[in-house]
Structures are given as structure tokens and as C-alpha cells.
Design a protein around this motif. Structure first.
Motif, short mmCIF file in Angstrom:
data_model
loop_
_atom_site.label_atom_id
_atom_site.label_comp_id
_atom_site.label_asym_id
_atom_site.label_seq_id
_atom_site.Cartn_x
_atom_site.Cartn_y
_atom_site.Cartn_z
N LEU C 49 28.48 3.08 8.26
CA LEU C 49 27.81 3.91 9.25
C LEU C 49 27.63 5.35 8.77
O LEU C 49 27.18 6.21 9.52
CB LEU C 49 28.59 3.90 10.58
CG LEU C 49 28.91 2.52 11.16
CD1 LEU C 49 29.61 2.66 12.51
CD2 LEU C 49 27.66 1.65 11.31
N ARG C 50 27.92 5.60 7.51
CA ARG C 50 27.90 6.97 7.01
C ARG C 50 26.55 7.33 6.36
O ARG C 50 25.73 6.46 6.10
CB ARG C 50 29.02 7.17 5.97
CG ARG C 50 30.40 6.92 6.57
CD ARG C 50 31.54 7.21 5.58
NE ARG C 50 32.80 6.71 6.08
CZ ARG C 50 33.58 7.38 6.93
NH1 ARG C 50 33.23 8.56 7.36
NH2 ARG C 50 34.71 6.85 7.37
N GLN C 51 26.39 8.66 6.10
CA GLN C 51 25.23 9.11 5.32
C GLN C 51 25.71 9.56 3.93
O GLN C 51 26.86 9.28 3.55
CB GLN C 51 24.43 10.19 6.06
CG GLN C 51 25.21 11.20 6.89
CD GLN C 51 25.56 12.43 6.15
OE1 GLN C 51 26.27 12.36 5.14
NE2 GLN C 51 25.12 13.56 6.69
N GLN C 52 24.86 10.26 3.20
CA GLN C 52 25.17 10.53 1.80
C GLN C 52 26.29 11.53 1.57
O GLN C 52 26.81 11.62 0.46
CB GLN C 52 23.89 10.95 1.05
CG GLN C 52 23.34 12.33 1.37
CD GLN C 52 22.38 12.33 2.56
OE1 GLN C 52 22.47 11.49 3.47
NE2 GLN C 52 21.47 13.28 2.56
N HIS C 57 26.40 8.93 10.02
CA HIS C 57 24.95 9.19 10.04
C HIS C 57 24.53 9.62 11.45
O HIS C 57 24.99 9.04 12.44
CB HIS C 57 24.20 7.92 9.63
CG HIS C 57 22.78 8.20 9.25
ND1 HIS C 57 21.81 8.54 10.15
CD2 HIS C 57 22.18 8.22 8.04
CE1 HIS C 57 20.66 8.74 9.52
NE2 HIS C 57 20.86 8.55 8.23
N GLY C 58 23.65 10.60 11.52
CA GLY C 58 23.12 11.04 12.81
C GLY C 58 22.52 9.90 13.61
O GLY C 58 22.56 9.91 14.84
N GLY C 59 21.99 8.91 12.93
CA GLY C 59 21.40 7.77 13.62
C GLY C 59 22.41 7.00 14.46
O GLY C 59 22.06 6.39 15.48
N VAL C 60 23.68 7.02 14.03
CA VAL C 60 24.73 6.36 14.81
C VAL C 60 25.01 7.16 16.09
O VAL C 60 25.20 6.59 17.17
CB VAL C 60 26.01 6.20 13.97
CG1 VAL C 60 27.10 5.51 14.78
CG2 VAL C 60 25.71 5.43 12.68
N GLY C 62 22.82 9.10 17.58
CA GLY C 62 21.65 8.90 18.43
C GLY C 62 21.74 7.56 19.16
O GLY C 62 21.49 7.49 20.38
#
Lengths: 145, 145, 145, 145
Positions: C49-52, C57-60, C62
Motif C-alpha cells: 500500500l506504499r508509494q516510492q 500511498h495517497g490513493g489509500v 483517498g
């Protein structure tokens, strides 16, 4: 009202900023609280501020949200601020004798302050009705973007 | 200006609605286009509409966005409308002689119309500068929520 | 956890709705409160669920805001709901072991419910950090727009 | 697809960033355009991404808007970016074989980039349907707020 908080220089300074805004004078806005991450802006509801159905124009609510959010941010971030943007959701037709925009800092970051604002009307009997809610962000140290 | 579009009854009707809004009269707003999913609202920038740094108050931009979005929705959904809410992002300090809010319907659903709006200032030489963008939704058939 | 609220049929029904959402299962979301204008949705933070930069991640965020807002609306408006839209402001990089989205109804109208949501992470020591705030609206009786 | 744009190092770099996001890998997102103030992000619609009525979960649309907005900002502002927030309005239930998020920079300021995004689905015949619109802002030079 000023006599009650004559010893609050932060509120007095904020009121001086508000007085320096011609549009706020046109709408009749006043600050009734300023400090500790919170600002309350009020204005009397008068006929000039209405829309075609007799209730307060949404533009007045947007103005009050925008300004209260920015003043709330100013309680923690000083005066070099610029409103980045906000969202407002209308809840009910707004009527009564007074509009009150009560804004709170949610988080004051180094370069951005995020706030929420409750907008309520007060009728002649003193009953408050929540008529809109807003959320916005204010940029710090950035007036000349 | 009215003489040019004297044969456009939809624009004339929309202007009658705008004239029935005391707050729009106070701000000096006028409609210059209304139809085909689009509404353009303009107002002359005057000193009463400014904030403390001499530029247009954000509250004027919010008003213009709100009203233009709602009129744009009215081009497809009639007059039984109520603005549900909107988001505005400020891009630049707003100055010049004229503010123009140009709103377009993105989708007109049965009960909700979503619109976008570009807010630009025009200076004395006629140069346009985009100063804010907004996105909002308008509820249909719902004025008495 | 279910044993604690085995007598709460509203929470059980809401959990059945959540289980019927394949995307919520993919993310591992669960409802820990549902009722009285409030819904709390949680998920374990895992590497997928992470980003780089290694944070959530912001998508999680949201996703969690969107779903919690809609479930909160469901506490007062039943199941014939469709999320109309929302705004989210990120406050801090989100990390820890758990994400919690706590949504509250601000106003439940006949055709539209407006909610706010606080998104917080919880670390291994149980410390909560507010990482984002959201505000959104949900349409009622309108699934087939 | 990569063979067509093998000479576009900016797109290749952006794809490397996307590959470094585990959540984007989980959702199956790919970048199909990156440059000149625009980024297009696509993903195949599969059952794991749906909600209880069989259409794409709003959380997937929110993810796609968030990421496309941020990549669009990256075309003009480099990689030291952090998404500040966004607003999304859903227009229609989202179904088909592909989701496409097409984001454009509206204004790239020194410290903040404002973007808009159109979210469309594509069905098996190639027909596009606009299903959501978003507007958001991205902070520049600010990853460690």
C-alpha cells in the motif's frame, strides 16, 4: 464588544487587518475571536447580501469561509499568508440576523496550514443553525508566488 | 450590450434572475453569455472589492465561481436549482479592470449537475490572466431541501 | 473483535456490505464502528500500500476517506446511496501499522448527506497521528442516476 | 507499448517512479503519456477493483486522480513534489475494460502546481465515457514538511 478584549493585542491586530480589507468593510464583517488556532468572523445579515429567494447569497458564505480560514491560519503562521483554496458544502438555506464563520486550524505545517470552518446563522431568538461547512488550505511565506 | 442579444430570451431570463439577487447587484455582476452548457459572469474591479494588499478579495472570486457554476447548470437544468458546493484553487493575485468567470457544464445528471469554472482578470490593455479555477456541483429539483 | 459487538446488527450489515466490495477486500479494510452518524474504517498498513518514498500511498487515504464518508452517510440514510464527491487535504506523510478513517455526518438532508472524515495512522506504540482530513457528500436515493 | 516511445527519456523516468510505487503495481497502473504539462495514467478494470454493485470502486478513481495530478505536476516541477490535496466529483458509475486519468497542469507556480484531471472509462468497443473530474494541488520543494 472591543472593551471586553481591550487587552488582547493579537485580536486588535487582526481587526486592523480586517479593516484594511475594503471588501470586508462592504460586507460588514467583524472578528469576534482570534487566537489559539481559531478565528471567528461575523456579519449582520441584511437585504443587500441576499439572493433571489430571500436567503443569504452563497457568495457571502464563501467569503466568510475564505476569510475565517485565512485568519485562523494567521493565529499560528503570522501575516505572510495567502489562501491557496477551499471547498465549501452548503447544508441549508441561510437566514436569520447574523452569520458566524468559526474556523479552526487542523494542522499548521511549515509552508501550509489546513483549516476547517463551520458556518452558522443565528436568528433573532439566538438559535444557531449550521448552514455550511468548509475546508481549506493557506500557504505560508508565499505572498508573492 | 443588451441590444446585441435582444433576441436571446434565455440570456434575458437569466439576467432577470441575476438582477433579482441583491448581492449580485451590490457586487455589480452581469451575465455576458448563457446557453449551451455555459455561463459567463463579469464584474468591474473596483476598490470596494479589494483586500488589504490591493488585489481583488478572494471572496469576490468565490462569489463569481459559485454564481457562474450555478447559472451554467441552469442552462441545462432549468431554475429549480440549489448550489451544493464547490472547490476553488487560487492561482495568482487578481487585479485589472474586469473579472470574468466562465463556467461550463461537465455533466448534467437528472439530480446533479457538475460544472467547472475558469476565473480570469482582464487588464486595461485587454490581456487576460487566469487567476483561479473552480469545480462544483448543483442539485436539481431540490430547492426546499 | 466481532465477538464484542455480536449484538449489533447494523454493524454486521455494514460489514457485509464492505465484504461485498472486492476492492475493500484487496486493501484489507474493516469496519470497527457504524452507527449514530459515524463510521470508522481501518486497515493494516502493509508494503503493497506504499508509494516510492516508503509511506502510505495517497490513493489509500483517498479510498479510506471515500468509503468511510459513504458508510457514515449510510448510518442515517440507508443503503441507496452514491458518493457524489469529496475533498481531501493531506497533512503529513502517513506511516505506522494501522490507518483509521473516522467519518461523521455533518448534516443528513433528504437527498444529500454531508460528512467529514479524519484520517489518522497508529504506530506500533499506539500513538495516533492525524495525516489527512476530508469532507464529502453522498447522494441519497439516487443509485441509478 | 514501450517500444513506441523508447526515445522519450522523461516518460521512461516517470515510469520508473510509478514502478517504485507498490500500490500502483497492486492496482496495475501504467503511464501512457508524460510531458508538456500533461500525464495520462491507465489501468485495466478487473474484478478486484470493483465495489458491491459491480462497478469500479470510487477509491480506484481517487487513486488515479491523485496520481495523475501529481505526475502532471511533475512534468513542470521535477520530482520533489508532494500532493497537497484534491477534489473529485463522480459523474457516472464506472465500468468497462480500462480506466484512463488524463491530468493537465493549470498553473505551475514556484511552490504550488494546480492541475485538473478527467477520468474516463473505455469499453470493449473503445467508447470513452467521462466518469469523474478532479482538481488538485501539488506542493513543490516540500517533501519533508
Amino acid at each position: 464588544m472591543d472593551t471586553l478584549d481591550i487587552d488582547d493585542p493579537a485580536l486588535e491586530n487582526a481587526r486592523a487587518v480586517l479593516r484594511a480589507q475594503p471588501f470586508s468593510a462592504l460586507l460588514g464583517a467583524r472578528l469576534t475571536a482570534f487566537g489559539d488556532g481559531r478565528a471567528v468572523l461575523e456579519l449582520d445579515i441584511r437585504d443587500e447580501l441576499r439572493q433571489q429567494y430571500g436567503v443569504l447569497h452563497g457568495g457571502v458564505l464563501g467569503y466568510a469561509a475564505d476569510n475565517a480560514l485565512t485568519f485562523a491560519a494567521g493565529t499560528s503562521a503570522g501575516t505572510d499568508l495567502i489562501t491557496a483554496g477551499y471547498t465549501i458544502d452548503y447544508l441549508k438555506p441561510a437566514d436569520g440576523v447574523l452569520l458566524r464563520a468559526d474556523a479552526q486550524v487542523v494542522r499548521a505545517g511549515r509552508t501550509r496550514v489546513v483549516c476547517r470552518c463551520d458556518l452558522a446563522t443565528v436568528d433573532a431568538e439566538g438559535t444557531e443553525t449550521l448552514v455550511a461547512v468548509a475546508q481549506g488550505s493557506v500557504s505560508v511565506g508565499n505572498r508573492t508566488r
